[in-house]
Design an enzyme around this catalytic site. Structure first.
Site, PDB file in Angstrom:
ATOM      1  N   GLU A  10     -19.186 -48.897  18.715  1.00 32.22           N
ATOM      2  CA  GLU A  10     -19.203 -47.568  18.096  1.00 32.22           C
ATOM      3  C   GLU A  10     -18.240 -46.611  18.790  1.00 32.22           C
ATOM      4  O   GLU A  10     -17.963 -45.535  18.293  1.00 32.22           O
ATOM      5  CB  GLU A  10     -20.619 -46.980  18.168  1.00 32.22           C
ATOM      6  CG  GLU A  10     -21.643 -47.877  17.509  1.00 32.22           C
ATOM      7  CD  GLU A  10     -23.036 -47.276  17.499  1.00 32.22           C
ATOM      8  OE1 GLU A  10     -23.397 -46.684  16.491  1.00 32.22           O
ATOM      9  OE2 GLU A  10     -23.750 -47.417  18.506  1.00 32.22           O
ATOM     10  N   HIS A  35     -40.659 -35.621  -2.576  1.00 27.98           N
ATOM     11  CA  HIS A  35     -40.784 -36.736  -1.627  1.00 27.98           C
ATOM     12  C   HIS A  35     -41.398 -37.950  -2.283  1.00 27.98           C
ATOM     13  O   HIS A  35     -40.951 -39.070  -2.119  1.00 27.98           O
ATOM     14  CB  HIS A  35     -41.726 -36.377  -0.483  1.00 27.98           C
ATOM     15  CG  HIS A  35     -41.375 -35.123   0.205  1.00 27.98           C
ATOM     16  ND1 HIS A  35     -42.305 -34.262   0.675  1.00 27.98           N
ATOM     17  CD2 HIS A  35     -40.184 -34.612   0.495  1.00 27.98           C
ATOM     18  CE1 HIS A  35     -41.706 -33.245   1.235  1.00 27.98           C
ATOM     19  NE2 HIS A  35     -40.422 -33.436   1.134  1.00 27.98           N
ATOM     20  N   ASP A  56     -20.413 -44.117  13.658  1.00 31.10           N
ATOM     21  CA  ASP A  56     -20.036 -43.500  14.930  1.00 31.10           C
ATOM     22  C   ASP A  56     -18.588 -43.813  15.298  1.00 31.10           C
ATOM     23  O   ASP A  56     -17.871 -42.948  15.802  1.00 31.10           O
ATOM     24  CB  ASP A  56     -20.978 -43.970  16.044  1.00 31.10           C
ATOM     25  CG  ASP A  56     -22.249 -43.127  16.070  1.00 31.10           C
ATOM     26  OD1 ASP A  56     -22.119 -41.892  15.993  1.00 31.10           O
ATOM     27  OD2 ASP A  56     -23.348 -43.696  16.115  1.00 31.10           O
TER      28      ASP A  56
HETATM   29  C1  PEP Z   1     -23.277 -46.499  12.979  1.00 34.56           C
HETATM   30  O1  PEP Z   1     -23.003 -45.651  13.830  1.00 34.56           O
HETATM   31  O2  PEP Z   1     -22.446 -46.893  12.122  1.00 34.56           O
HETATM   32  C2  PEP Z   1     -24.617 -47.075  12.916  1.00 34.56           C
HETATM   33  C3  PEP Z   1     -24.891 -48.072  12.107  1.00 34.56           C
HETATM   34  O3  PEP Z   1     -25.574 -46.509  13.705  1.00 34.56           O
HETATM   35  P1  PEP Z   1     -26.307 -45.123  13.349  1.00 34.56           P
HETATM   36  O4  PEP Z   1     -25.865 -44.723  11.987  1.00 34.56           O
HETATM   37  O5  PEP Z   1     -27.752 -45.385  13.473  1.00 34.56           O
HETATM   38  O6  PEP Z   1     -25.796 -44.216  14.425  1.00 34.56           O
HETATM   39 MG    MG Z   2     -24.361 -45.341  15.466  1.00 36.56          MG
END
Ligand code: PEP
Ligand code: MG
Length: 837
Positions: free
Chosen positions: A698, A461, A722
């Site tokens: 997303e 870490h 997402d």
């Molecule tokens: C994504 O979904 O691309 C994003 C930037 O949000 P996270 O990765 O936090 O879900």
């Molecule tokens: Mg996201």
């Protein structure tokens, strides 16, 4: 690298019987002479062995010692070899430690591991060792160490299960914790009983420690066998998973090799200077007084409680630790990438080890308290891993202790020492046995200029976080480090892994000059990174960084970030195990605004749910959390989370700065209307300035209806991580499908194009803050699709800017048009070769 056969490793002429060295140093000299005389090492290797001994005692146990040189002196090894000096009268090695067999090792590769494993097997045979200590025949020693591995027992040979395949380990670093964790996960998913056999040794495929104890190296052949329903198909999937790890392992090994060459660079002192040697973990020179974090050793009081209470406390501590690690995996994956995050996944897996838990429980049954029992279990398991003499396993022992301490800190906070409060007011180098991730992450960077730890490895870490923070660091400095005194002046060379104590004035002047020269070079490079991403025909794309904490802003700006395009606020909640109140949140947002000095900051409201579960919020369990109450949906249901956060953001923004609010996982326009209304109400109550309110795209529905959504908000930022999982119906956490979850799939690109077109109807700007924004080719395509801003992990910025600055916008648009027309992600990626030509 020279290749050594087993026979070659320990030759008769490298065994000396009946030696009578007067001291440990003389014994090491004698063993080194044998290695030198047979051409294994260069003269001077004895010094290296002595230096190693000064930082780490090589006493293995039962009168056996394994002196070897420092890692950085590996160039002095001409070929792998082992020498044995037998001292029938014994020689004192450490306090109360007598050595009879000195097994000196010269190793460039890992060929000697077989001998070490055999040695550790011999450790269980006290009689045999006693005989070797007085043996009068060289061949007896050669046969004992270099002969066939001992058979476990004359009992039945290890049998395979009904279905089987042979597998040759082709991971360059062998089966270390990361691939082993992937194996364990795949075995668990299969639901089969799986066994991995190497020679006569067998490991249960669900048991990480057992797999690691096989000590598999590149080239080792194992038999993987299984039984259970549909075992043949399950085994085929397991094999595919094992094969699929090779590419990543090869890439990691190349990266590690590059890091290795780094360690040979660094500052050269003007004259001889005593140094504590460790492993370079994060490059750079730090000059300052030491601050030794007191009491490295863990002292655990044995406070017995009823078995029921002990069990419940252990279970709760394990659950809370898993949660902490999950947060750390998530954060590290986003900031540094999935490969680095896998270290923490592997640590979490260690907590599932049934032998470990069983041992802790047995000790509680014997009447010991939970904290004591847990600490003993960890220590015993770690000691058995270290004793194998395999550096991979020794690294796992460090991980086991590390993760063990996390649990221990919850069971008995007073047992885990080390305080980073009371730092001196002047710049200091923190010295500690080991630092926990939270210790490292929470360091006050205005006071701490370097880190040195006695334990740990380059993937610990401390090392990872130090690199993220841009802080020079050395790890594995050994006991000598902890003997240093607070207040002592020192120079730390984080590239070479050396800590020079009490340097004289000329050495300090030389180190300062070297540091300044490095800074000048970095400033020159930063100038390139600092230049805007303007294409050759004058089209500019904003480049921002994904940053969650104020102390990471400086590094992000130095990397070329023009602002923060995504601050994931859920980490405030995930890392602490409690909900931060409005004041605490405001303080963090204010600090972000201050660190950015007027540059843009997009604060994303809490994105909880899906892969980001927060135990202390007590949310109901969902069958399918990715399709459940997450992001905006949760915020609209939990005003107790939404409102304090919005108030904190607006209060912070009253101090100035260029702040925007962004909502995650929005699906339809009605959600934005309600969220905006909450923003406006709170803003008006506080008399705060109006802030731009944006949304993340997303969900495919939001991309397709972007024109309707854009009418209700000020900007759109596409979360391609997402968006890809929802568009392609691939769980973003599923390692099996990771290669197919490509954000450059034409379907995802079409959703992005639709978003850009929808936003344009209302004159809104569009950003991308998912992982693909940090891929130079991905960034080029996104720019061609008309995206205005790209926000990414700071370390990706330089390469993305360079790519965009080297491109023409009209060509990028043509490239994007071709990509939209492609049939597969592979076809899209193939366009890269054409575009670069
Ligand atoms: C994504 O979904 O691309 C994003 C930037 O949000 P996270 O990765 O936090 O879900
Ligand atoms: Mg996201």
């Amino acid at each position: 690298m020279p290749v050594s056969t087993q026979d070659d490793l320990l030759r008769r002429e490298r065994v000396r019987l009946g030696a009578t060295p007067s001291s440990k140093a003389a014994a090491i000299e004698e063993a080194a002479q044998l290695l030198i005389a047979s051409g294994c090492v260069e003269p001077g290797y004895a010094q290296s062995m002595l230096r190693r001994e000064a930082v780490a005692n090589t006493f293995l146990g039962h009168g056996v010692v394994i002196p070897h040189g420092m890692g950085e002196d590996r160039h002095m090894v001409r070929r792998d070899g082992i020498a044995v000096v037998q001292v029938p009268g014994g020689v004192e090695w450490g306090t109360g430690q007598m050595a009879w067999l000195i097994v000196a090792i010269a190793a460039r590769g890992d060929a000697h591991i077989a001998i070490l494993r055999r040695l550790t097997a011999l450790m269980q045979d006290g009689e045999k060792l006693a005989a070797l200590a007085v043996a009068e025949d060289v061949d007896e020693i050669v046969a004992a160490l270099a002969g066939e591995a001992p058979r476990a027992a004359p009992a039945a040979p290890a049998a395979d299960l009904a279905h089987r395949f042979d597998f040759v380990v082709d991971y360059p670093a062998g089966l270390h914790a990361r691939p082993a964790t992937a194996w364990v996960e795949a075995v668990r998913q299969s639901g089969l009983r799986v066994q991995v056999r190497h020679g006569d040794e067998v490991a249960d495929g669900r048991n990480l420690v057992a797999l690691l104890q096989l000590g598999l190296r590149a080239g080792d052949r194992v038999v993987v066998s299984a039984e259970g329903d549909d075992a043949a198909a399950g085994l085929a999937r397991l094999r595919a998973r094992m094969d699929s790890l090779t590419a990543q392992e090869v890439a990691d090994a190349a990266k590690a090799a590059a890091r290795g060459t780094d360690a040979t660079r660094g500052w050269t002192p003007p004259g001889p200077l005593a140094a504590i040697e460790g492993i370079g973990a994060s490059p750079g020179i730090a000059i300052g007084r030491l601050h030794v974090v007191a009491g490295g050793a863990v002292e655990v009081a044995d406070v017995p409680v009823s078995l029921a209470e002990g069990g419940a406390r252990l279970e709760a501590a394990l659950a809370a630790t898993r949660q902490q690690l999950a947060a750390l995996v998530d954060d590290t994956a986003r900031r540094l990438g999935a490969a680095d995050a896998a270290i923490f996944r592997a640590q979490a897996e260690l907590l599932n080890d049934s032998d470990l838990i069983t041992l802790a429980c047995q000790l509680m049954v014997e009447g010991h308290g939970p904290a004591w029992a847990w600490n003993q279990a960890i220590e015993r398991m770690a000691a058995s891993l270290s004793a194998l003499g395999n550096p991979v396993l020794a690294g796992r022992a460090a991980d086991l202790r590390d993760v063990g301490r996390r649990v221990l800190a919850l069971l008995d906070p007073s047992a885990v020492p080390g305080s980073l409060r009371d730092l001196p007011a002047a710049p200091c180098i923190v010295v500690a046995e080991e630092l926990s991730p939270s210790d490292t992450a929470g360091l006050d960077l205005t006071l701490v200029v370097g880190l040195a730890t006695a334990q740990g490895g380059p993937t610990s870490h401390t090392a990872i976080l130090a690199r993220t923070l841009g802080l020079p660091a050395l790890v594995a400095g050994g006991g000598a480090l902890l003997a240093a005194a607070s207040g002592q002046m020192a120079i730390l060379d984080g590239a070479a892994g050396r800590l020079y104590l009490d340097p004289p004035e000329p050495a300090i002047a030389s180190a300062i000059a070297w540091r300044e020269a490095m800074r000048a070079r970095q400033a020159e490079a930063a100038q390139q990174r600092g230049a805007p991403a303007v294409t050759r025909d004058g089209h500019r794309i904003e480049i921002a960084a994904n940053v969650n904490r104020p102390d990471q802003v400086r590094t992000a700006l130095e990397a070329g970030g023009e602002g923060v395009g995504l601050m994931r606020t859920e980490f405030l909640f995930l890392e602490r195990g409690a909900t931060p109140d409005e004041d605490e949140q405001e303080a963090v947002y204010r600090a972000m605004i201050a660190a950015l000095e007027g540059r843009p900051l997009i604060i994303r409201a809490l994105d909880i749910g899906g892969d980001k579960q927060v135990a202390h919020l007590g949310l109901p369990r969902e069958e399918n959390p990715f399709l459940g109450v997450r992001g905006a949906r949760l915020l609209l249901r939990r005003t107790d989370l939404l409102e304090p956060q919005l108030r904190a953001i607006y209060r912070a923004a009253m101090a100035g700065g260029d702040v925007s609010v962004m909502f995650p996982m929005v699906t339809s326009a009605s959600e934005i209307v309600r969220l905006r209304a909450a923003c406006e109400r709170i803003r008006a109550e506080l008399g705060a300035p109006v802030l731009p309110v944006g949304i993340m795209i997303e969900v495919p529905a939001a991309a397709v209806a972007a024109d309707r959504l854009a009418a209700q908000c000020d900007f759109l930022s596409i979360g391609t991580n997402d968006l890809t999982q929802y568009a392609l119906a691939i769980d973003r956490q599923n390692p099996e499908l990771a290669a197919e979850a490509d954000s450059l799939h034409p379907a995802v690109l079409r959703l992005i194009a639709q978003t850009v077109a929808g936003a344009a109807k209302h004159g809104r700007w569009v950003g991308v803050c998912g992982g693909i924004a940090g891929d130079p080719f991905g960034a080029a395509l996104l720019a061609g699709l008309g995206v205005n801003e790209l926000s990414m992990t700071p370390r990706d910025i330089a390469a993305v800017k360079a790519r965009l600055r080297g491109s023409r916008f009209d060509e990028l648009r043509a490239l994007a048009a071709r990509a939209l027309d492609a049939a597969t992600a592979d076809e899209v990626r193939a366009l890269d070769a054409g575009a670069q030509r």
